[in-house]
Structure formats: structure tokens, C-alpha cells
Design an enzyme around this catalytic site. Structure first.
Site, short mmCIF file in Angstrom:
data_model
loop_
_atom_site.label_atom_id
_atom_site.label_comp_id
_atom_site.label_asym_id
_atom_site.label_seq_id
_atom_site.Cartn_x
_atom_site.Cartn_y
_atom_site.Cartn_z
N LYS A 61 -2.80 -7.56 1.24
CA LYS A 61 -2.81 -6.79 0.00
C LYS A 61 -2.00 -7.52 -1.06
O LYS A 61 -1.11 -8.30 -0.72
CB LYS A 61 -2.14 -5.42 0.24
N ARG A 111 -9.93 2.78 9.98
CA ARG A 111 -11.15 3.22 10.67
C ARG A 111 -11.25 2.60 12.06
O ARG A 111 -11.89 3.15 12.95
CB ARG A 111 -12.38 2.91 9.81
N1 BES Z 1 -4.10 2.36 3.87
C1 BES Z 1 -5.13 1.90 3.01
C2 BES Z 1 -5.63 2.97 2.05
C3 BES Z 1 -4.67 3.52 1.05
C4 BES Z 1 -4.73 3.15 -0.28
C5 BES Z 1 -3.73 4.49 1.39
C6 BES Z 1 -3.87 3.67 -1.21
C7 BES Z 1 -2.86 5.03 0.46
C8 BES Z 1 -2.94 4.63 -0.85
C9 BES Z 1 -6.31 1.43 3.85
O1 BES Z 1 -6.00 0.87 5.07
C10 BES Z 1 -7.00 0.35 3.07
O2 BES Z 1 -6.40 -0.67 2.87
N2 BES Z 1 -8.23 0.61 2.66
C11 BES Z 1 -9.00 -0.34 1.93
C12 BES Z 1 -10.38 -0.36 2.53
C13 BES Z 1 -11.24 -1.48 2.03
C14 BES Z 1 -10.68 -2.82 2.48
C15 BES Z 1 -12.65 -1.28 2.56
C16 BES Z 1 -9.05 0.12 0.47
O3 BES Z 1 -9.12 1.32 0.23
O4 BES Z 1 -8.98 -0.73 -0.40
MN MN Z 2 -5.58 -1.19 4.96
#
Ligand code: BES
Ligand code: MN
Ligand code: ZN
Length: 492
Positions: A274, A348
Site C-alpha cells: 500500500k 477474502r
Molecule cells: N483492508 C483493506 C480494505 C480497507 C480499506 C479497510 C480502507 C479499511 C479502510 C483490504 O484488505 C484491501 O486492501 N482491499 C483492497 C482490495 C483490492 C486490492 C481489490 C482495496 O480495497 O483497495
Molecule cells: Mn488489503
């Protein structure tokens, strides 16, 4: 904060502060009596529009000996026709925040008498207990400057059933303890709340309430075939785990409700790292597991007459030489193969194994909670959790519980068409698709692992943490899910 009940007349009652609810467009006997005792002060404030009872307003008055109460705190309840329990919770939350500002540690309240609604007493206690929450474990300076509430006395009408009221108080206290546990877990940093810490918390809850608890360690997970869960934890020094808590409040033959909570103790994104800005918020990626732990503890404390299983897949998603990587293909517990196209779509992966694992309990209903997608935050902001699933009756029941508890849900579709984007060229599925409809696609992915079991998925990415203080939730962890689930379970 210690909560006591008393049946004394509020105008004869000595206290540091008496909290009274005021409607914008209606005056009850209590307000009239208080106004008279204060020589028409309330009417004067309304006429000059200094205080007119609007929601989210309050006004602290010194009584200067005109009443046994040293102060009166007026709290706005808004328009009579718009009044509900959520207004009351918020009013109680606003009240404690005003009292905190004035450093009044003990007070009495007649707020619950503003409403004949059956849940009024609990709503006031909930608002007060959750509104006075503060997470200060890591503040070491100015300890004596810190403020803590000591006691709240709720004044009951003469004719009311004190025994019944006592039960309501205990009920609300147990519920708020569950919410506080969830908030504490989410507030704590990733270097403290590890997968092992979550396991120990589960063991503690089990010990306190006589629940069965089993923690599956990495070698067992590998043997059992939960390779998707194990893969996510590969890059971390802290091993992945699967925690199972069982509460038996009904006969052994009765099928349980199963709750599954995402427990990613820190989500760096892994090899699909990230961006740095705001990454600290990813300590909250275990909020689903916190909600499950808080709910298990509250359900057991309330002795709900049902069987309940809490399942927590937990791992830390870190980049490392041992990490799983984009392009890897994993065989999940169900046998379905998954091509990794983004290691940041890790929630997931741990959930698909946990959901499949949960099927052995033959659940009557299965509900998962997860901070799953940024897309859900884009869709709904911080005002509602996303609701998806395969059973409309279950979804409707959860929605109702959301309205009742104030932890609102908004439903998104999980149509088959969304899945076309989740098929892999070399495996059965890939773990991430294109950005559009991200929340729904994640839910579609999960749906492939629940078979025909009635299932609902709550995406709490936008509701687990709030950047601005709310009446009964200070800035930070919200503890979302606990009150919602208990409301749902009680209505079953
Ligand atoms: N934990 C994150 C989602 C999240 C985002 C939680 C903001 C709390 C606040 C999750 O694991 C994630 O990174 N999701 C990605 C999925 C994508 C790579 C398909 C996302 O939402 O960008
Ligand atoms: Mn994630
Ligand atoms: Zn995540």
C-alpha cells in the site's frame, strides 16, 4: 462509571448535575416544573433562542440554590415527531461530553423519562457509557489531569418497576462492555494486537464465560488445508491462526449461528504494498474479529438462548522473502484454486477458508464482518456498513437490527454478472478484479465458498473507525457490529 437507580423526585434530588431532555416543540411536566423552580429560566432561554432544544445542543446552568441539584444540564432532543431511540442515545452521548468538558464526574439523569419507548433506559445508558469512552492506555503524561466519570444515577418514576429497570441496566452494561472490548482491540496498535494476542483474548473470554475455545496453529492449518489463510500470513514473523469460540445457550441439537470476523492484525498490502500515507489505519483491519469477540462475550454475558460459534481467521499481511506473491496459485480449503493478482486483496483469502471451515457447524445462518474493501468506503462513506449475501430474509433481519441499534446497513447486490471479472486464466478464480464494484466483487468471491448456507457479509471498512467524534463515539474505533449483532440475535 457506576450506574445506580433511584425513585426520588428529580426536583428534590441533590446531585452535582441533573440531565434533562428538552424537545424543540413540546414541553413535558418535568421541564415545566424545572422551569418554574428556576424562575422561568428555560422559557427565557427558548425565547432568546439561546437554547431551544435542537438536536446536538446542550446547555449547562448553575441553579444557585433554587434546586437541590447544583447544576442542570439541558440536552436538545429535537422535534417530538422525529424522536427515536437513536436520538436518545445521541442526546445521552452529548450530555456526557458536555459534563466531561465541565469536569462533572457524578451526575443524575431523567433523560430516559423523555420517552415512553420501551428501550429508553437502555438507550440512555448506552449513549452515556459509549460517549464517555476514551482510549488512553498509551498516554503517560499528565495522568492527574485526566478525567474519569464516577457515577450516573437514573431517576425512575415512582410507579415504575425497579426490578425490571435493574435488569435493563445490567443488560446495557454487558452490551457496552462488549463494544468497549471491540474498541480497545481496534484502538491498539499492530505491534500489540498480534494473532497471538487475539487468540489469548479469545481464551480469556472463554475462561470468563465458560465457552469452548480452540486455536488452530499454523502446522494444523496446513495439515487441514487452509492454504489461503496460511499464505496471507507467510510474510509475517507472527504466524497465522484460526480461532474458534463456541457458546452453548440452547440444546445440543439446535444448529448455531456462526459469526466470522476478519482478523488481519496489520495490512501493509504485502508485496502489492500500500502507499505509505495513512497506512497506520491498517491496524484496524482486525475490526471484524473484534466485533466477533465483543459479540461472543456479550451474548454469553446476556445468556442468550441460542448456540453461537465465533470463527476468527487471523494473520498479518507483510512483505518479506517468505511472502505469498502476485501470480501464485493457492488451493483453498474448499479445493477451489485461486490465482493471486493482488496480495492486498488478502481479506477474502483468509475469509474464504474460514467460511468453508464454518460449514461443518451446519449453521442456520452465517454472518461475516470484515474491513474488506476501500470500494465500500467510496460507496457508503462512514454512515453505513455494506450488506451483501444470498438470503433476503437474513438481510432484512440484519437491516432491521441496524435501524434499531443505530448501526445502519445498506444493501449492495451480488449478481452473478459481477463474477465474470473474477475468473482466472490459469485457476478457478483470481482474488482481485477491476476496481469498479469492488465491494460487490469481493462479496461475490466469498459467496463461492458458502454453498447453500444462508449467509450475509458485512463490509465494515468505512464504519470500524471514524475520523470525527460522534455523540456516543469519540474519534477512533467505533466497536461497530457488536450492538447490531446482539440486536439481531435477540430478535431471532
Ligand atoms: N483492508 C483493506 C480494505 C480497507 C480499506 C479497510 C480502507 C479499511 C479502510 C483490504 O484488505 C484491501 O486492501 N482491499 C483492497 C482490495 C483490492 C486490492 C481489490 C482495496 O480495497 O483497495
Ligand atoms: Mn488489503
Ligand atoms: Zn485488509
Amino acid at each position: 462509571m457506576k450506574i445506580t437507580l433511584d425513585t426520588v423526585d428529580s426536583l428534590q434530588h441533590a446531585t452535582a448535575a441533573l440531565v434533562i431532555g428538552i424537545f424543540e416543540d413540546a414541553q413535558d411536566e418535568l421541564c415545566a416544573a424545572c422551569d418554574a423552580a428556576l424562575g422561568g429560566c428555560l422559557a427565557r432561554l427558548a425565547a432568546s433562542r439561546e437554547f431551544s432544544g435542537k438536536p446536538a445542543t446542550s446547555r449547562l446552568l448553575h441553579t444557585l440554590g433554587k434546586m437541590p441539584a447544583e447544576r442542570v444540564l439541558l440536552v436538545g432532543l429535537g422535534k417530538h415527531a422525529e424522536f427515536d431511540l437513536e436520538r436518545l442515545r445521541r442526546a445521552a452521548g452529548n450530555a456526557v461530553q458536555a459534563l466531561r468538558g465541565a469536569r462533572v464526574a457524578s451526575f443524575s439523569s431523567v433523560l430516559h423519562l423523555s420517552s415512553p419507548l420501551p428501550g429508553a433506559l437502555e438507550a440512555v445508558i448506552t449513549g452515556a457509557l459509549l460517549g464517555s469512552y476514551a482510549f488512553e492506555w498509551y498516554k503517560t503524561k499528565e495522568k492527574d489531569e485526566r478525567f474519569n466519570f464516577e457515577a450516573m444515577t437514573l431517576l425512575l418514576a415512582q410507579e415504575s418497576d425497579a426490578e425490571k429497570a435493574r435488569t435493563r441496566v445490567e443488560h446495557a452494561e454487558i452490551l457496552c462492555q462488549g463494544v468497549r472490548l471491540a474498541r480497545d482491540l481496534v484502538s491498539q496498535p499492530g505491534n500489540v494486537v498480534t494473532t497471538g494476542y487475539l487468540a489469548n483474548t479469545a481464551r480469556e473470554i472463554a475462561g470468563r464465560h465458560g465457552l469452548a475455545c480452540r486455536v488452530y496453529e499454523q502446522d494444523e492449518l496446513e495439515k487441514l488445508g487452509l492454504h489461503a489463510l496460511v499464505a496471507v500470513g507467510k510474510g509475517s514473523a507472527e504466524p497465522p491462526r484460526l480461532i474458534v469460540l463456541e457458546y452453548h445457550g440452547a440444546g445440543v441439537k439446535e444448529r448455531p449461528v456462526v459469526l466470522v470476523g476478519k482478523g488481519v492484525t496489520f495490512d501493509s498490502g504485502g508485496i502489492s504494498l500500500k502507499p505509505g500515507a495513512g497506512m497506520e489505519e491498517m491496524k484496524t483491519d482486525m475490526a471484524g474479529s473484534a466485533a466477533v469477540l465483543g459479540t461472543m462475550s456479550a451474548a454469553a454475558g446476556l445468556k442468550l438462548p441460542l448456540n453461537l460459534v465465533g470463527i476468527i481467521p487471523t494473520a498479518e499481511n507483510m512483505p518479506d522473502g517468505n511472502s505469498f506473491r502476485p501470480g501464485d496459485v493457492l488451493t483453498s480449503l474448499s479445493g477451489t484454486t485461486i490465482e493471486i493478482t493482488n496480495t492486498d486483496a488478502e481479506g477474502r483469502l483468509i475469509l474464504c477458508d474460514a467460511l468453508h471451515f464454518a460449514l461443518q457447524y451446519k449453521p442456520v445462518a452465517m454472518i461475516d464482518l470484515a474491513t474488506l474493501t476501500g470500494a465500500c468506503v467510496v460507496a457508503l462513506g462512514h454512515e453505513a456498513s455494506g450488506l451483501m449475501g444470498n438470503d433476503q430474509r437474513l438481510a432484512d433481519a440484519l437491516k432491521r437490527a441496524g435501524e434499531q441499534s443505530g448501526e445502519r446497513l445498506w444493501q449492495l447486490p451480488v449478481w452473478d454478472e459481477y463474477g465474470e471479472n473474477m475468473k482466472s486464466d490459469i485457476a478457478d478464480l483470481k482474488n482481485s478484479g477491476s476496481r469498479d464494484a469492488g465491494a460487490t466483487k469481493a462479496a461475490w468471491f466469498l459467496k463461492q465458498f458458502v454453498g447453500t448456507t444462508r449467509w450475509a457479509h458485512l463490509d465494515i471498512a468505512g464504519t470500524a473507525w471514524c475520523d470525527k467524534a460522534r455523540p456516543y463515539c469519540p474519534k477512533g474505533a467505533t466497536g461497530v457490529g457488536v450492538r447490531l449483532l446482539i440486536e439481531y440475535l435477540q430478535g431471532r
